[in-house]
Design an enzyme around this catalytic site. Structure first.
Site, short mmCIF file in Angstrom:
data_model
loop_
_atom_site.label_atom_id
_atom_site.label_comp_id
_atom_site.label_asym_id
_atom_site.label_seq_id
_atom_site.Cartn_x
_atom_site.Cartn_y
_atom_site.Cartn_z
N SER A 1 0.85 -1.19 0.00
CA SER A 1 0.00 0.00 0.00
C SER A 1 0.88 1.24 0.00
CB SER A 1 -0.89 0.00 1.25
OG SER A 1 -1.49 1.26 1.45
N TYR B 1 -0.22 -0.43 10.60
CA TYR B 1 -0.55 -0.88 9.26
C TYR B 1 0.58 -0.55 8.28
CZ TYR B 1 -2.93 -1.01 4.71
OH TYR B 1 -3.28 -1.27 3.40
#
Length: 308
Positions: free
Chosen positions: A160, A186
């Site tokens: 990501s 994350y």
């Protein structure tokens, strides 16, 4: 790093478009987290191109329903399902032990995002790191021989642009000293996904196995949850699932990536390495996520974490 790889495709292209004309008959693929979101579209596209596809998921009933729908849609009967819980080492081992024959494509699609409260796996690791990185590395290691038998295998790890918010903090991966932050945790796990691609290619390219990481972009799926009372990404910047799966499929099947590994792709082109988070982070990749020394350190640490 050399010349960055580009393609004629953009963020607007779909998985079907980037794989048009490619025949995957005789190829075998595993897609983790294939019962929802872009995992479904990834599996559907591979099946449409003739591959034998195994969908893994924690909820086998959901995966079975997806598989039935993909078979009906593509006319490819070679779609199977298997239970896989990435944070359960027994589940990972059982899946790997049940596999027989070569494996050509391993797609790391499963993941969790921005868990709001600090949560740990059974083994005591921060849950986003345990799910997004450790479980997948465990799976790939156990399936190494199957991929080596494929005479040319690819691993695609979904990362990501969020990786730009944190490197892997080696001295406190599991938040035993730092105050837990869901976005940073994350981000760390997504940096780890890229470093996995670097480390796997370093170790396994001689066995015919390469790995690349991809950023699917912001997709209108269940993973795009509200963070801090706001959408993680504004709706006007989100892609369809068909567009979101395109870079995964590009990395999995494009001839431009034959024998190419250890790279990070966004919108069907290789991202530009950077030493800072730019205003348009989607086009860049952090140097710390491509660093071979970081990849080696993470690999060694992960192997220790995965010891019985």
């Amino acid at each position: 790093m050399g010349t960055l790889i580009t393609s004629p495709f953009t963020r607007d292209n779909t998985a079907d478009e980037v794989s048009d004309g490619i025949d995957l008959s005789g190829k075998r693929a595993v897609v983790t987290g294939a019962a929802s979101g872009i995992g479904i579209e990834t599996a559907r596209t591979l099946a449409r191109r003739g591959a034998e596809v195994t969908l893994t998921a924690r909820r086998i009933e959901a995966a079975a329903a997806v598989a039935e729908e993909i078979v009906a849609d593509t006319g490819n009967p070679s779609v199977r399902v298997a239970r896989l819980e990435l944070t359960d080492r027994k589940s990972v081992a059982e899946f790997a032990e049940s596999w027989s024959g070569p494996l050509h494509l391993l797609i790391y699609n499963a993941g969790v995002m921005a868990i709001q409260d600090l949560t740990r796996s059974v083994d005591g690791h921060e849950m986003q790191f345990a799910t997004n990185h450790l479980g997948h590395l465990d799976l790939a290691t156990r399936l190494h021989d199957a991929m080596a038998d494929a005479d040319g295998a690819r691993i695609v790890a979904l990362s990501s642009s969020g990786h730009l918010f944190s490197p892997v903090v080696f001295d406190d991966i599991d938040y035993r000293f730092r105050t837990y932050d869901p976005v940073a945790a994350y981000a760390q796990s997504k940096s780890a996904d890229i470093l996995f691609a670097v480390g796997a290619t370093q170790r396994w390219a001689a066995d015919g196995i390469v790995a690349n990481a991809v950023n699917p972009g912001a997709i209108a799926t269940s993973l795009q949850r509200h963070v801090g009372g706001k959408l993680a990404t504004p709706l006007h910047l989100q892609k369809t699932v068909e567009q979101g799966a395109s870079t995964t499929i590009f990395a999995a099947v494009s001839a431009l990536l034959d024998n190419v590994g250890g790279r990070y792709f966004n919108d069907n082109t290789e991202a530009t390495p950077t030493d800072r988070r730019d205003p348009d982070p989607a086009t860049t990749v952090a140097l710390y996520a491509l660093d071979p020394d970081n990849a080696d350190r993470l690999w060694a640490m992960s192997e220790r974490f995965l010891q019985p």
